[in-house]
Design an enzyme around this catalytic site. Structure first.
Site, PDB file in Angstrom:
ATOM      1  N   ARG A 179      70.095  40.945  -2.155  1.00 21.80           N
ATOM      2  CA  ARG A 179      70.206  41.509  -3.853  1.00 21.80           C
ATOM      3  C   ARG A 179      68.914  42.504  -4.244  1.00 21.80           C
ATOM      4  O   ARG A 179      68.249  42.556  -5.289  1.00 21.80           O
ATOM      5  CB  ARG A 179      69.455  39.801  -5.049  1.00 21.80           C
ATOM      6  CG  ARG A 179      70.466  39.677  -4.536  1.00 21.80           C
ATOM      7  CD  ARG A 179      70.870  38.325  -6.065  1.00 21.80           C
ATOM      8  NE  ARG A 179      70.116  37.141  -5.155  1.00 21.80           N
ATOM      9  CZ  ARG A 179      69.027  37.144  -5.871  1.00 21.80           C
ATOM     10  NH1 ARG A 179      68.284  37.593  -6.790  1.00 21.80           N
ATOM     11  NH2 ARG A 179      68.148  36.160  -4.823  1.00 21.80           N
ATOM     12  N   ARG A 203      65.680  45.198  -3.487  1.00 24.43           N
ATOM     13  CA  ARG A 203      65.933  46.991  -4.331  1.00 24.43           C
ATOM     14  C   ARG A 203      66.287  47.390  -2.300  1.00 24.43           C
ATOM     15  O   ARG A 203      66.982  48.212  -3.136  1.00 24.43           O
ATOM     16  CB  ARG A 203      64.007  47.243  -4.781  1.00 24.43           C
ATOM     17  CG  ARG A 203      63.509  46.867  -5.684  1.00 24.43           C
ATOM     18  CD  ARG A 203      62.129  47.310  -5.907  1.00 24.43           C
ATOM     19  NE  ARG A 203      61.223  45.974  -5.290  1.00 24.43           N
ATOM     20  CZ  ARG A 203      60.464  45.567  -6.015  1.00 24.43           C
ATOM     21  NH1 ARG A 203      60.601  45.267  -7.386  1.00 24.43           N
ATOM     22  NH2 ARG A 203      60.257  45.023  -5.415  1.00 24.43           N
ATOM     23  N   MET A 204      65.711  46.834  -1.665  1.00 24.81           N
ATOM     24  CA  MET A 204      66.188  48.083  -0.484  1.00 24.81           C
ATOM     25  C   MET A 204      67.533  47.200   0.279  1.00 24.81           C
ATOM     26  O   MET A 204      69.031  47.778   0.443  1.00 24.81           O
ATOM     27  CB  MET A 204      64.855  47.543   0.600  1.00 24.81           C
ATOM     28  CG  MET A 204      64.059  48.371   0.793  1.00 24.81           C
ATOM     29  SD  MET A 204      64.412  49.646   0.554  1.00 24.81           S
ATOM     30  CE  MET A 204      64.157  50.083   2.561  1.00 24.81           C
ATOM     31  N   THR A 211      61.176  44.648   6.522  1.00 26.57           N
ATOM     32  CA  THR A 211      60.645  44.288   5.725  1.00 26.57           C
ATOM     33  C   THR A 211      59.244  44.041   6.662  1.00 26.57           C
ATOM     34  O   THR A 211      59.481  44.086   7.905  1.00 26.57           O
ATOM     35  CB  THR A 211      60.658  42.125   5.708  1.00 26.57           C
ATOM     36  OG1 THR A 211      61.802  42.197   5.511  1.00 26.57           O
ATOM     37  CG2 THR A 211      60.136  41.732   5.578  1.00 26.57           C
ATOM     38  N   THR A 212      58.086  43.830   6.148  1.00 24.38           N
ATOM     39  CA  THR A 212      57.162  44.415   7.158  1.00 24.38           C
ATOM     40  C   THR A 212      56.173  43.366   6.547  1.00 24.38           C
ATOM     41  O   THR A 212      56.233  42.357   6.460  1.00 24.38           O
ATOM     42  CB  THR A 212      55.725  45.910   6.039  1.00 24.38           C
ATOM     43  OG1 THR A 212      56.054  45.403   4.577  1.00 24.38           O
ATOM     44  CG2 THR A 212      56.622  46.902   6.106  1.00 24.38           C
ATOM     45  N   ASN A 252      58.745  51.747   7.697  1.00 24.82           N
ATOM     46  CA  ASN A 252      59.347  53.068   7.739  1.00 24.82           C
ATOM     47  C   ASN A 252      60.545  53.600   7.671  1.00 24.82           C
ATOM     48  O   ASN A 252      60.646  53.808   9.400  1.00 24.82           O
ATOM     49  CB  ASN A 252      58.241  54.512   7.008  1.00 24.82           C
ATOM     50  CG  ASN A 252      58.251  54.411   5.371  1.00 24.82           C
ATOM     51  OD1 ASN A 252      59.591  55.368   5.060  1.00 24.82           O
ATOM     52  ND2 ASN A 252      57.662  54.661   4.658  1.00 24.82           N
ATOM     53  N   PHE A 253      61.829  53.284   7.273  1.00 24.54           N
ATOM     54  CA  PHE A 253      63.024  53.832   7.638  1.00 24.54           C
ATOM     55  C   PHE A 253      62.502  55.688   7.235  1.00 24.54           C
ATOM     56  O   PHE A 253      64.158  55.794   7.326  1.00 24.54           O
ATOM     57  CB  PHE A 253      64.655  52.751   7.560  1.00 24.54           C
ATOM     58  CG  PHE A 253      64.670  52.135   8.208  1.00 24.54           C
ATOM     59  CD1 PHE A 253      64.585  51.879   9.530  1.00 24.54           C
ATOM     60  CD2 PHE A 253      64.193  50.076   7.387  1.00 24.54           C
ATOM     61  CE1 PHE A 253      65.786  51.504  10.239  1.00 24.54           C
ATOM     62  CE2 PHE A 253      64.386  49.464   8.723  1.00 24.54           C
ATOM     63  CZ  PHE A 253      64.674  49.876  10.089  1.00 24.54           C
ATOM     64  N   HIS A 299      52.554  51.813  -3.694  1.00 23.93           N
ATOM     65  CA  HIS A 299      53.314  51.524  -4.285  1.00 23.93           C
ATOM     66  C   HIS A 299      53.796  50.941  -5.121  1.00 23.93           C
ATOM     67  O   HIS A 299      52.532  50.737  -5.759  1.00 23.93           O
ATOM     68  CB  HIS A 299      53.503  50.772  -2.844  1.00 23.93           C
ATOM     69  CG  HIS A 299      53.941  51.116  -1.168  1.00 23.93           C
ATOM     70  ND1 HIS A 299      52.960  51.512  -0.501  1.00 23.93           N
ATOM     71  CD2 HIS A 299      55.364  50.902  -0.635  1.00 23.93           C
ATOM     72  CE1 HIS A 299      53.466  51.686   0.478  1.00 23.93           C
ATOM     73  NE2 HIS A 299      54.725  51.710   0.495  1.00 23.93           N
ATOM     74  N   LYS A 324      55.433  45.157  -4.167  1.00 24.11           N
ATOM     75  CA  LYS A 324      55.053  45.033  -3.045  1.00 24.11           C
ATOM     76  C   LYS A 324      53.967  43.695  -2.777  1.00 24.11           C
ATOM     77  O   LYS A 324      52.807  43.810  -3.589  1.00 24.11           O
ATOM     78  CB  LYS A 324      54.072  46.344  -2.808  1.00 24.11           C
ATOM     79  CG  LYS A 324      53.911  46.278  -1.188  1.00 24.11           C
ATOM     80  CD  LYS A 324      53.995  47.889  -0.387  1.00 24.11           C
ATOM     81  CE  LYS A 324      53.992  47.569   1.286  1.00 24.11           C
ATOM     82  NZ  LYS A 324      54.913  47.151   1.730  1.00 24.11           N
TER      83      LYS A 324
HETATM   84  P1  NAP Z   1      62.630  42.349  -3.197  1.00 24.70           P
HETATM   85  O1  NAP Z   1      62.986  43.862  -4.089  1.00 24.70           O
HETATM   86  O2  NAP Z   1      61.929  42.221  -3.707  1.00 24.70           O
HETATM   87  O3  NAP Z   1      64.191  42.126  -2.237  1.00 24.70           O
HETATM   88  C1  NAP Z   1      63.523  41.008  -1.111  1.00 24.70           C
HETATM   89  C2  NAP Z   1      64.813  40.390  -1.811  1.00 24.70           C
HETATM   90  O4  NAP Z   1      64.222  38.925  -1.329  1.00 24.70           O
HETATM   91  C3  NAP Z   1      65.196  39.700  -2.852  1.00 24.70           C
HETATM   92  O5  NAP Z   1      66.033  39.770  -3.988  1.00 24.70           O
HETATM   93  C4  NAP Z   1      64.211  38.270  -2.895  1.00 24.70           C
HETATM   94  O6  NAP Z   1      65.305  36.974  -3.835  1.00 24.70           O
HETATM   95  C5  NAP Z   1      65.045  37.821  -1.433  1.00 24.70           C
HETATM   96  N1  NAP Z   1      64.491  36.512  -0.629  1.00 24.70           N
HETATM   97  C6  NAP Z   1      63.704  36.061  -1.255  1.00 24.70           C
HETATM   98  N2  NAP Z   1      62.943  34.778   0.403  1.00 24.70           N
HETATM   99  C7  NAP Z   1      64.291  34.703   0.994  1.00 24.70           C
HETATM  100  C8  NAP Z   1      65.332  34.541   1.983  1.00 24.70           C
HETATM  101  N3  NAP Z   1      63.946  32.995   2.362  1.00 24.70           N
HETATM  102  N4  NAP Z   1      66.195  34.774   2.353  1.00 24.70           N
HETATM  103  C9  NAP Z   1      67.048  35.791   1.900  1.00 24.70           C
HETATM  104  N5  NAP Z   1      66.646  36.466   0.498  1.00 24.70           N
HETATM  105  C10 NAP Z   1      65.148  36.160   0.239  1.00 24.70           C
HETATM  106  O7  NAP Z   1      61.832  43.212  -2.178  1.00 24.70           O
HETATM  107  P2  NAP Z   1      62.475  44.888  -1.259  1.00 24.70           P
HETATM  108  O8  NAP Z   1      61.343  46.588  -2.420  1.00 24.70           O
HETATM  109  O9  NAP Z   1      63.349  45.405  -1.561  1.00 24.70           O
HETATM  110  O10 NAP Z   1      61.446  44.955  -0.038  1.00 24.70           O
HETATM  111  C11 NAP Z   1      62.065  44.315   0.945  1.00 24.70           C
HETATM  112  C12 NAP Z   1      61.047  43.884   2.279  1.00 24.70           C
HETATM  113  O11 NAP Z   1      61.208  45.173   2.391  1.00 24.70           O
HETATM  114  C13 NAP Z   1      59.593  44.240   1.451  1.00 24.70           C
HETATM  115  O12 NAP Z   1      58.740  43.462   2.645  1.00 24.70           O
HETATM  116  C14 NAP Z   1      59.148  46.029   1.893  1.00 24.70           C
HETATM  117  O13 NAP Z   1      57.974  45.744   2.026  1.00 24.70           O
HETATM  118  C15 NAP Z   1      60.111  46.357   2.633  1.00 24.70           C
HETATM  119  N6  NAP Z   1      60.714  48.323   2.363  1.00 24.70           N
HETATM  120  C16 NAP Z   1      60.737  48.338   4.133  1.00 24.70           C
HETATM  121  C17 NAP Z   1      61.015  49.343   3.232  1.00 24.70           C
HETATM  122  C18 NAP Z   1      60.891  50.450   5.105  1.00 24.70           C
HETATM  123  O14 NAP Z   1      61.452  51.680   4.968  1.00 24.70           O
HETATM  124  N7  NAP Z   1      60.731  49.213   6.247  1.00 24.70           N
HETATM  125  C19 NAP Z   1      60.728  50.385   2.349  1.00 24.70           C
HETATM  126  C20 NAP Z   1      60.705  50.074   1.521  1.00 24.70           C
HETATM  127  C21 NAP Z   1      60.203  48.317   1.295  1.00 24.70           C
HETATM  128  P3  NAP Z   1      64.319  36.152  -4.248  1.00 24.70           P
HETATM  129  O15 NAP Z   1      63.941  37.910  -5.330  1.00 24.70           O
HETATM  130  O16 NAP Z   1      65.102  35.493  -5.085  1.00 24.70           O
HETATM  131  O17 NAP Z   1      63.242  36.073  -3.857  1.00 24.70           O
END
Ligand code: NAP
Length: 266
Positions: A12, A14-15, A100-101, A127-128, A155, A159
């Site tokens: 659910r 953003r990523m 996830t970072t 970073n993908f 960012h 974050k």
């Molecule tokens: P986000 O929108 O906050 O999404 C995280 C999701 O994980 C939320 O839906 C959250 O639910 C859920 N969650 C929390 N605890 C969980 C658990 N125990 N089991 C399963 N789901 C759980 O964050 P985002 O922007 O997508 O970023 C996610 C991660 O990716 C971050 O660490 C970010 O730094 C990283 N990222 C990496 C890249 C890359 O290229 N590698 C790019 C962008 C972001 P709730 O909202 O209900 O808590």
């Protein structure tokens, strides 16, 4: 050819939601379930407004892996849970692809050992986005000739970790190429704490957090009478998906942990 079965932790988010859409577009990949403590049993596609996908929400990683038998677990959750999710997946013989970072170098070593013990692959990419990987490579090259450098990463304000995983990875790559040097005036003093940013092996990393930003980074090099700026901007989260798609396919052919998309780009 059999499809690669993929579960997503955090579908659910953003990523995670962008990753669901990417899987829907690739006929060689099959999205089997989402791991999320909320919406137990409901269809992920229905909740995301994408139409039914026959892939339910499952509240717990272990249960998801046992019930839906994915080949790959994609993780876009939070720094607090990602390591345990990876350990659970690797112990179950499921290959993690992780965006996830928040990993330490010790975590990376430990996870690599676990992968090799289990005889499977895993990929963590801070970073993908392909352009971000090129930005890091170009910065590493420039650091050989211009060792005075600062990193400014920007960012969105939701974050959780700072500096970003991309900034840490860039700093590690610069450090590997740069002659040892502590920059700045030796008597420099901060009149506001943190004004000079985070200190990493002789240079500084600055983290900006604001609504409206997605993921951006500048690496600024300075030398006598000149500066060089290398900049990358992800203007939306679709920018990361070709990298996630590639990692899902590559992780099936590999044993051990790969850290960084640059290691799978041909
Ligand atoms: P986000 O929108 O906050 O999404 C995280 C999701 O994980 C939320 O839906 C959250 O639910 C859920 N969650 C929390 N605890 C969980 C658990 N125990 N089991 C399963 N789901 C759980 O964050 P985002 O922007 O997508 O970023 C996610 C991660 O990716 C971050 O660490 C970010 O730094 C990283 N990222 C990496 C890249 C890359 O290229 N590698 C790019 C962008 C972001 P709730 O909202 O209900 O808590």
């Amino acid at each position: 050819m059999e499809k690669i079965r993929v579960a997503i932790a955090g579908p659910r988010g953003r990523m995670g939601s962008e990753a669901v859409k990417m899987l829907m577009k690739d006929e060689t990949l099959q999205f089997v379930c989402g791991v999320d403590p909320k919406y137990n049993g409901e269809d992920v596609g229905d909740i995301l407004g994408l139409g039914a996908l026959s892939a339910p929400f499952v509240p717990d990683v272990r249960q998801a892996l046992e019930t839906y038998r994915p080949d790959v677990l994609v993780d876009f959750t939070t720094p607090h849970v990602v390591k345990q999710n990876m350990v659970t997946a690797i112990e179950a013989g499921v290959r993690p692809v992780v965006g996830t970072t928040g990993f330490t170098p010790e975590d990376i070593e430990e996870l690599d050992r676990l992968c090799r013990t289990q005889g499977i692959g895993a990929i963590i990419a801070p970073n993908f986005a392909i352009g971000a990987v090129l930005m890091m490579k170009f910065a590493q090259e420039a650091a050989k000739y211009m060792p005075h450098v600062e990193i400014i990463e920007q960012h969105h304000d939701q974050k959780l970790d700072a500096p970003s995983g991309t900034a840490v990875k860039t700093a590690e790559m610069i450090q590997a190429a740069r002659q040892e040097l502590r920059q700045g005036h030796p008597e420099e003093k901060e009149t506001i704490e943190g004004a000079r940013g985070g200190y990493y092996n002789g240079f500084r990393i600055h983290s900006v957090r604001l609504p409206g930003l997605v993921a951006h980074q500048e690496v600024i090099f300075g030398a006598v009478g000149q500066t060089l700026t290398i900049r990358h901007d992800s203007i939306n989260r679709e920018s990361f998906m070709p990298g996630v798609n590639l990692a899902i396919k590559k992780v099936m052919e590999h044993t051990g942990l790969i850290y960084g998309l640059e290691n799978i780009m041909v």
